[in-house]
Scaffold this active site. Sequence first.
Site, PDB file in Angstrom:
ATOM      1  N   ASN A  17      11.834  -0.852   4.474  1.00 10.87           N
ATOM      2  CA  ASN A  17      10.457  -1.388   4.588  1.00 10.87           C
ATOM      3  C   ASN A  17      10.472  -2.626   3.699  1.00 10.87           C
ATOM      4  OD1 ASN A  17       7.236  -0.115   3.468  1.00 10.87           O
ATOM      5  ND2 ASN A  17       7.639  -1.489   5.158  1.00 10.87           N
ATOM      6  N   GLN A  50       5.456  -6.592   5.002  1.00 11.37           N
ATOM      7  CA  GLN A  50       4.273  -6.994   4.242  1.00 11.37           C
ATOM      8  C   GLN A  50       4.597  -8.188   3.343  1.00 11.37           C
ATOM      9  OE1 GLN A  50       4.603  -3.257   4.337  1.00 11.37           O
ATOM     10  NE2 GLN A  50       3.101  -3.473   6.008  1.00 11.37           N
ATOM     11  N   ASN A  68      -0.611  -7.538   5.507  1.00 11.07           N
ATOM     12  CA  ASN A  68       0.188  -7.168   6.677  1.00 11.07           C
ATOM     13  C   ASN A  68       0.539  -8.414   7.496  1.00 11.07           C
ATOM     14  OD1 ASN A  68       0.290  -4.207   6.551  1.00 11.07           O
ATOM     15  ND2 ASN A  68      -1.933  -4.292   6.817  1.00 11.07           N
ATOM     16  N   CYS A  77       0.510   0.180  -0.793  1.00  9.03           N
ATOM     17  CA  CYS A  77       1.823  -0.007  -0.156  1.00  9.03           C
ATOM     18  C   CYS A  77       2.839   0.624  -1.098  1.00  9.03           C
ATOM     19  CB  CYS A  77       2.115  -1.480   0.074  1.00  9.03           C
ATOM     20  SG  CYS A  77       3.690  -1.738   0.935  1.00  9.03           S
ATOM     21  N   GLY A  78       3.171   1.876  -0.822  1.00  9.06           N
ATOM     22  CA  GLY A  78       4.006   2.636  -1.758  1.00  9.06           C
ATOM     23  C   GLY A  78       5.373   2.012  -1.973  1.00  9.06           C
ATOM     24  N   ASN A 163      -5.218   3.545   1.488  1.00 12.51           N
ATOM     25  CA  ASN A 163      -5.235   3.057   2.864  1.00 12.51           C
ATOM     26  C   ASN A 163      -5.320   4.268   3.787  1.00 12.51           C
ATOM     27  OD1 ASN A 163      -2.646   4.024   2.326  1.00 12.51           O
ATOM     28  ND2 ASN A 163      -1.587   2.373   3.363  1.00 12.51           N
ATOM     29  N   ASN A 196      -3.017   3.988   9.790  1.00 12.89           N
ATOM     30  CA  ASN A 196      -1.558   4.138   9.866  1.00 12.89           C
ATOM     31  C   ASN A 196      -1.271   5.480  10.517  1.00 12.89           C
ATOM     32  OD1 ASN A 196      -0.488   1.798   8.020  1.00 12.89           O
ATOM     33  ND2 ASN A 196      -2.163   2.713   6.846  1.00 12.89           N
ATOM     34  N   CYS A 227       7.580   4.172   5.121  1.00  7.26           N
ATOM     35  CA  CYS A 227       6.222   3.843   4.671  1.00  7.26           C
ATOM     36  C   CYS A 227       5.901   4.765   3.504  1.00  7.26           C
ATOM     37  CB  CYS A 227       5.232   4.022   5.811  1.00  7.26           C
ATOM     38  SG  CYS A 227       3.510   3.707   5.342  1.00  7.26           S
TER      39      CYS A 227
END
EC number: 5.1.1.7
Length: 288
Positions: A17, A50, A68, A77-78, A163, A196, A227
């Site tokens: 990611n 991202q 995004n 956003c982990g 989120n 999501n 994610c």
Amino acid sequence: MSKHDTRDFVKMHGLGNDFVIFDGREDGFRPSPRQAARVADRHFGVGCDQVITLEPSSTADLFMRIQNPDGSESGACGNATRCVAALVLDETGGDQLVIETLAGLLACTRLPDGRVTVDMGVPRLDWTEIPLARAMDSGDIDLQLADKAGHQLVAPVGVNMGNPHAVFFVADAEAIDLPDIGPRVEHNPLFPERVNVSVASLMSRAKDHTRIRVRVWERGAGITLACGSASCAVIVAATRRGLADGRATIVMDGGELELQWREDDTHVLMTGPTALVFRGAFPLGDTL
Ligand SMILES: N[C@H](CCC[C@H](N)C(=O)O)C(=O)O
């Protein structure tokens, strides 16, 4: 800024990611939605899932802005949180820091093996917090659909980690036509802020540890290799459905994240790797 002015960035990823990270802590730089979309574009820009910008914070070591590829912003956003923590801890030489996001403060700790643990905070579970368009039990959302192959997806669990997430438990996550159902759920009117979408299937379960296969269609980004906030949503959803009790390994296309959550613990802990790929510069002129 002329269109030839370039801006330095760092390219990083967490389990594939991937992120373009700008540093706006000194000059207050922040990409416009249009600039973020161009940077994220994998044909005309750098390419990433991202765009992340570091900004000053009065309550934490820094503020992390999350955009995004469609230009929309997110409160969590982990995977990027781990990457930013590793990047800044390399600067300071420390092993702990706090990152502010739109959704709150995240405590990050670098482990001796180089992985980073993020306290992703308390999951929000009320229908108004997911959010949903009407009152209902977020643990049993009134939504069902089938993919093109006829696989049924029924009653997702809603979790907000800063989120919005909808988690469908299915027999075989690999079999689901995610490019088909992902956008249909993301844009379903039941989710006023979009959502999501995760499909999850149990791989194994031992006492106090569950392995769960997860694939994700991300809001504003599409399918990603991993994610982080979805992995948090999945352990919360699995615990609410009695499929996990405390610890889980979330197995995504790009690799594995270790999650911890107990309903009485309130905070979700996510641990995983980070990688710095390269440093570069990109022309960000207003004409873009
Ligand atoms: N697309 C997400 C943000 C990125 C989340 C993901 N990359 C993570 O690691 O949590 C959203 O709009 O909520």
